[in-house]
Design a protein around this motif. Structure first.
Motif, mmCIF file in Angstrom:
data_model
loop_
_atom_site.group_PDB
_atom_site.id
_atom_site.type_symbol
_atom_site.label_atom_id
_atom_site.label_comp_id
_atom_site.label_asym_id
_atom_site.label_seq_id
_atom_site.Cartn_x
_atom_site.Cartn_y
_atom_site.Cartn_z
ATOM 1 N N GLU A 176 0.857 -1.180 0.000
ATOM 2 C CA GLU A 176 0.000 0.000 0.000
ATOM 3 C C GLU A 176 0.895 1.233 0.000
ATOM 4 O O GLU A 176 2.079 1.158 0.282
ATOM 5 C CB GLU A 176 -0.868 0.009 1.263
ATOM 6 N N GLY A 177 0.313 2.361 -0.286
ATOM 7 C CA GLY A 177 1.057 3.618 -0.137
ATOM 8 C C GLY A 177 2.178 3.760 -1.148
ATOM 9 O O GLY A 177 2.133 3.226 -2.249
ATOM 10 N N ARG A 178 3.194 4.495 -0.733
ATOM 11 C CA ARG A 178 4.255 4.825 -1.672
ATOM 12 C C ARG A 178 5.283 3.705 -1.702
ATOM 13 O O ARG A 178 6.014 3.473 -0.765
ATOM 14 C CB ARG A 178 4.919 6.148 -1.264
ATOM 15 N N ASP A 205 7.063 5.781 4.380
ATOM 16 C CA ASP A 205 5.940 6.217 5.210
ATOM 17 C C ASP A 205 5.580 7.665 4.870
ATOM 18 O O ASP A 205 6.171 8.263 3.964
ATOM 19 C CB ASP A 205 6.270 6.036 6.698
#
Lengths: 301, 777, 174
Positions: A176-178, A205
């Motif tokens: 998920e995310g970057r 993060d």
């Protein structure tokens, strides 16, 4: 040379394939893309009494994305991974790695399932799957089971598949995310098996620090190896080249390279360090991009 | 009725250079259209009814006694027609002195057995033959032959082989040949030199790795002649086959196919004798095709060398002395090793003026794979030695790398250390300048971790065979009644455009276009023999033979045309398929030939070209003339070195050679580019890895040759001095381009990262080690 | 041992052959069907001389069991143009001196043909990547790249309709 004669079976469904494997026993070989098995047959290095050709099992050709899991059928070809269309675009690491496999002919016929089941320690895809903590789906006489990558690649050309089991798919959890991916491979020539390759996945993060880094190495052991000590050292750290160099330089690498005509063990060890840093740097820079770029083709950063 | 006019003397009637119509044009080669449609039938593409499949059983031990050999089980298998061992071979000796020659050269004879009888001396040595109805049956028969080997001690390093007490590969001892050349007093000159550079260089076994493995088909024709259609560089091997079979030479015929790459690997006998034996025994057609793995295992390789150089110079960069010691590995059998060593000896001092020279070269037997001819033939291995030395001298003395070479370059009229005077233009200095200048401005590396560097290397490579072999080549040229022409000559075509150039030469002299000339090549029964396609000799030899034949034919028919036009023969202009006078009055060849027939004037001519011949010279005593002539050149490369991995990439490659005259410029460029890339492979990645006689690189996954991604475009710079011994002043170009690249790369690597690699191939690991990147853990 | 009857198309012509299952497409083509334009250079899938197009995509026929081509289209270099005439890629190879010994040429031309269908305006680097799996020992590759570049620029390639979607391929050097 001509291959030693064998009985040939071409099942059209997975249950048919499984019952054939059960009936034929251990002396039957499964044939997928053929790029690894056929040369062994025509050099007469293996002489199975039967070959079960699973290339006709259409149900193993699918690719689907289910939330944060990408499921790839075992017969998806390297060429399709290289082109990276549809759901495959969500994991650009596959495209970057597949582009390095052999030559265009190998990529036309070869399959991800074939590569994973063959488990050559210098192959790209097993290391990619290991880096992504992929799970292999196998079906056999006792039904279906999921085998995590750490367990699946058991040793030199050896997997955890039991007799009579068929690898049907691989499931890759998508970060998920970057997140950014990078494949750094060292070969003597383009298209050769890796001398050493480093597959890196870096997740950042909210504040841009390393949330998690994962690195798997091909070519420096009898199976792909995760550099867990280095990974541990990178958690929470600024994703800078210096930080990566320090982590790689200071920590033990869990590799056990062997020397051969192409490279000594010592050189493989050196390459592991160099390529790991390069892969981490590129993966981190891709992770640093906005989400739309992070999902773009992995090649040519 | 008009009388037959007197024939003109068949002297060379060469048009002045600027009037050449066909020679010098980049015409598409006549075999090119066939090859792009795959209409060319290579040796393995030939099928005959009832054809059997032949295979070879080979020893897996590098040194062993054959204790027991039992073929009974194999011979009894269904589909197996014949199983042969040494005792089934009528005369089980192959002489490998100098292929394709009728002159014997005493000390340079060497022999081996067709099938090993009591002892095997290398891994892969042939022990038995099988012919069967199917490839599967043949394979099963191989596996059913029972052989008991008793391993024997072996020796696997040529320096070890020359030490007292070493295991003997052959009865007569391990020293096969030794050549020495002395001029002046090298020891004294080195002692008093301003600067001396000394080092040891090593180069490796490599394989020809042509894309077409060894293959052929043999049958007994209706007249009982053993006919062998084979991929070969030497159709004269019909004599070897006849001697082994114990039949007269005129009962064996070799048809040379278009070869899928030779490079010296199809110069010695490959499948011919095996096919002759199997076809004779079975009285059926037999095909034999070696697998790639078999070819990589068993075929003779390039000679590895240990080169010890001591080079002395004065402060201004003038060379004063070259002392060179060479040790080469012949492997288990001599093949052409003594000759390879001679080429090395003659060229070891480089294309430079050196007043004091001492060269001591020896070649030893070992139980490694045998070594024999490969493009460059000893001359190319020396370039690493002399060009590394020049570069290091340049650095020591802070002299520009081009300048130091130009300062010392040989010139026409100079004498080589062996005593031979250079009779033609020597283009080293110009080639060095041109190649270096063509690199252009230095580029910035493509990323910070790369360092860029440049390197130059010049070379000297003989063309034409050793003069005391009394080399000759013949060619027949004739007109058909319709004015088209035919060339018949035994030259094998291995892809270098050998046949096509002959077509151009004949067309030039006879006033025809190349499409009007048909060329028939490579048949020992039907085409006049032209000798081997080796030693960069074919354009020189067959080219001159065709030139002589075409010129002789022209001299025969021209007076007839002159008579028809009532013009003196020397006023006639030949073009557009006929002859014309200055006023434009024409007569077509067809009409001329009709008149020739009426008058009884011959419409064909057999040309035999004899190379300048000499007697064997004693190299030790200031020798004399060895080769007809030499080709000179220089390559300049730019490399990028990855300072973290040691990987070396060639990013720019300029290759400059004086070819005398380019008969077909496009073909010349192709030869230069192909040779250059083969040289890059030698320099960077190719190695037959042999461990105590066991070959570890017997497939294409392990034996690496360059792909299109491993080399840049090669820019060929073709110099035409007009001064060469070949037709129209041409010089040979087949081998020379393979010489410079490895040394140029070694020089460029030092320029880039400051380390000198003295061992080939220049692998990333070697560079990394030299850079101190590998630390023990 | 299994014997199979395989029906497939070779250069547009339907074929039906009976063969042992362990036979490769390469030996089937060369030894049974006389298609000797397909060469046997290594048996490992490395050299590229055995290249054929399977439904338009390049494959190593030495690594393909004959059974695999059932119901499919196999194209060799002889299928690129009617007998006696040359495809523009073949013309370019002739014009640029891209064939010396010619042994790698059929496989090289087929690979170029398949590549140009996907990428009609390649750079020289892209061409080199496309043919990296076809070894040549004679030419040094420069004139082969010249020929392929020229035939792309001549714009006389096959119709666009059969072109699969383009993908960007950038293998990395180690």
């Amino acid at each position: 040379m001509p291959a030693a004669p064998f009985d040939y079976h071409a099942p059209t469904t997975v249950p048919e394939a499984l019952s054939l494997l059960a009936a034929l026993g251990e002396d039957a070989k499964v044939l997928a893309g053929g790029q690894s098995l056929v040369p062994l047959l025509t050099l007469r290095l293996v002489r199975p009494t039967a070959v079960v050709d699973i290339y006709g099992l259409e149900e193993l050709r699918g690719v689907r994305r289910d939330g944060r899991t990408l499921e790839i059928g075992a017969l998806v070809r390297h060429r399709a991974l290289e082109l990276g269309e549809g759901p495959l675009a969500s994991c650009p690491m596959l495209s970057e790695a597949a582009a390095l496999i052999g030559n265009v002919r190998v990529r036309t016929m070869g399959t991800i399932g074939g590569s994973l089941a063959h488990a050559d320690p210098a192959a790209e895809l097993p290391a990619v799957v290991r880096a992504l903590d992929g799970v292999m789906v196998a079906r056999g006489p006792q039904g279906e089971r999921a085998i995590p990558a750490a367990e699946f690649f058991a040793g030199l050309l050896t997997t955890a598949l039991r007799p009579g089991e068929l690898l049907t798919a691989v499931r890759l959890p998508l970060p998920e995310g970057r997140a950014g991916y990078a494949v750094e491979e060292f070969t003597r020539r383009a298209g050769d098996f890796a001398i050493v390759a480093a597959m890196a996945v870096v997740e950042l993060d909210g504040s841009g620090r390393t949330a998690r880094a994962r690195v798997a190495i091909a070519g420096a052991g009898s199976a792909p190896v995760r550099l867990t000590a280095v990974e541990g050292a990178l958690a929470g750290v600024e994703p800078s080249e210096q930080a990566f160099r320090t982590a790689v330089g200071d920590h033990k690498l869990e590799i056990e390279p062997e020397g051969d005509v192409h490279a000594s063990a010592e050189y493989r060890r050196h390459l592991t360090r160099v390529l790991t840093v390069r892969a981490l740097v590129r993966a981190a820079s891709r992770a640093g991009r906005p989400a739309s770029d992070g999902a773009a083709r992995g090649a040519g950063a | 009725m008009a009388k037959r006019p007197a024939a003109g003397a068949p002297t060379a009637v060469l048009p002045a250079a600027e009037q050449l119509r066909v020679v010098g044009r980049s015409i598409a080669r006549h075999d090119a259209r066939d090859k792009v449609q795959a209409a060319t039938l290579y040796a393995a593409d030939w099928q005959m009814p009832g054809m059997l499949h032949g295979v070879v059983l080979r020893s897996m031990y590098p040194s062993a006694r054959i204790r027991r050999l039992n073929t009974g089980r194999a011979a009894a298998l269904p589909g197996v027609v014949a199983v042969l061992t040494a005792r089934d071979v009528p005369h089980n000796t192959l002489w490998t002195d100098v292929p394709g020659q009728t002159s014997e050269v005493g000390a340079l004879r060497a022999r081996l057995q067709v099938l090993a009888e009591h002892v095997v001396r290398y891994q892969g040595e042939p022990v038995a033959l099988v012919a069967a109805e199917t490839p599967e049956a043949a394979q099963q028969a191989l596996e059913a032959i029972e052989v008991d080997y008793e391993p024997l001690p072996g020796v696997f390093d040529p320096e070890d082989a020359l030490r007292p007490g070493a295991a003997r590969v052959h009865e007569e001892g391990n020293l096969l040949a030794r050549w020495r050349v002395q001029r002046g007093d090298a020891d004294a000159a080195l002692a008093s030199a301003d600067v001396v550079v000394e080092d040891t260089y090593r180069c490796q076994f490599i394989d020809h790795a042509y894309l077409e493995p060894e293959c052929g088909v043999a049958w007994i024709d209706a007249d009982g002649v053993v006919t062998i259609r084979v991929a070969t560089q030497v159709i004269e091997h019909f004599r070897d086959v006849a001697d082994v079979l114990g039949v007269p030479h005129n009962r064996v015929r070799v048809i040379g196919t278009y070869v899928g790459g030779g490079f010296g690997g199809k110069e010695d006998v490959t499948v011919e004798v095996f096919l002759g034996l199997l076809a004779s025994r079975t009285r059926r057609p037999v095909r034999m095709v070696w697998s790639r793995q078999e070819s990589l295992l068993a075929r003779p390789k390039r000679h590895p060398f240990i080169l010890h150089y001591k080079t002395g110079a004065s402060r201004d960069g003038t060379l004063t002395a070259q002392a060179v010691e060479l040790v080469a590995d012949s492997g288990a059998y001599a093949y052409l090793s003594a000759l390879v060593l001679m080429y090395a000896t003659v060229t070891a001092a480089g294309p430079y003026r050196v007043p004091n020279v001492a060269i001591d070269a020896c070649v030893a037997y070992t139980n490694n794979p045998p070594t024999s001819a490969m493009r460059g033939f000893g001359g190319m291995q020396m370039v690493l030695g002399y060009e590394s030395q020049m570069d290091r001298l340049a650095r020591r003395l802070e002299i520009d790398p081009v300048e130091i070479r130009v300062r010392n370059a040989l010139q026409k009229g100079d004498r080589l250390p062996v005593g031979q005077e250079l009779e033609t233009h020597v283009g080293v200095a110009e080639a060095a300048r041109r190649a270096w200048a063509a690199l252009g401005p230095r580029r910035t590396p493509s990323a910070p971790r790369y360092r860029a560097g440049r390197g130059l290397a010049c070379n000297i490579q003989p063309y034409g065979r050793i003069v005391w072999l009394h080399d000759w080549a013949s060619a027949w040229v004739g007109f058909e009644m319709d004015g088209t022409a035919v060339v018949r000559t035994g030259v094998p075509d291995v892809g270098g455009g050998q046949a096509s150039s002959l077509c151009q030469i004949a067309a030039e002299v006879l006033g025809l276009e190349p499409e009007q000339v048909a060329v028939h090549i490579g048949d020992s029964a039907l085409t006049p023999l032209a000798g081997t396609t080796t030693a960069t000799r074919q354009l020189y030899m067959s080219g001159n033979a065709v030139l002589q034949a075409a010129t002789g034919l022209r001299a025969q028919v021209l007076p007839v045309a002159a008579q028809m036009l009532e013009t003196p023969p020397d006023r006639l202009i030949l073009r557009d398929g006929g002859a014309a006078d200055a006023a434009g009055r024409r007569v077509e060849w067809a009409a001329v030939l009709k008149e020739c027939a009426r008058l009884g004037v011959s419409r064909s001519y057999l040309g035999v070209y004899h190379a300048p011949a000499g007697d064997p010279v004693d190299l030790d005593r200031g020798g004399g003339r060895i080769f007809p002539d030499y080709t000179f050149g220089a390559h300049a490369v730019e490399v990028e070195v990855d300072t973290e991995t040691g990987a070396v990439a060639v990013v720019r490659h300029v290759a400059c050679h004086d070819v005398g005259r380019a008969i077909n410029p496009q073909s010349v460029e192709g030869q230069i580019q192909g040779g250059a890339v083969m040289g890059v492979g030698y320099g960077l990645m190719e190695e037959v890895v042999v461990d105590r006689g066991v070959n570890l690189t017997t497939n294409f996954a392990a034996y690496l040759i360059p792909t299109a991604l491993d080399v840049p475009d090669v820019e060929p710079l073709v110099l035409e001095s007009g001064d060469g011994k070949g037709p129209f002043g041409a010089r040979g170009i087949g081998e020379p381009p393979i010489g410079p690249p490895a040394a140029a790369i070694a020089n460029a690597v030092e320029d880039a990262v400051g380390v000198r690699i003295t061992q080939l191939p220049i692998t990333p690991e070697r560079v990394a080690r030299a850079l101190g990147l590998l630390k023990p853990e | 041992m299994t014997e199979l009857t395989i029906a497939f198309t070779l250069n547009g012509k339907p074929q039906e052959v009976r063969t042992a299952a362990h036979e490769t497409l390469l030996t089937l083509l060369r030894d049974e069907l006389g298609a000797v334009e397909v060469k046997d250079g290594c048996g490992e899938g490395v050299c590229g001389t055995c290249t054929v197009l399977l439904d338009g995509e390049p494959v190593s026929s030495c690594l393909l069991l004959a059974a695999r081509v059932a119901g499919r289209e196999v194209t060799t270099v002889r299928g690129l143009a009617p007998a006696g005439s040359l495809h523009p890629i073949q013309e370019a190879f002739v014009a640029h001196g891209a064939a010396q010994c010619g042994f790698c040429t059929p496989g090289m031309i087929l690979t170029a043909y398949a590549f140009l269908r996907e990428n009609g305006r390649p750079t020289r680097d892209e061409i080199r990547r496309a043919i990296a799996g076809n070894l040549c020992r004679c030419t040094g590759y420069t004139k082969i790249v010249d020929a392929i570049e020229a035939s792309a620029l001549s714009d006389a390639g096959p119709p666009a309709a059969s072109r699969p979607p383009a993908g960007s391929v950038t293998p990395r050097r180690g």
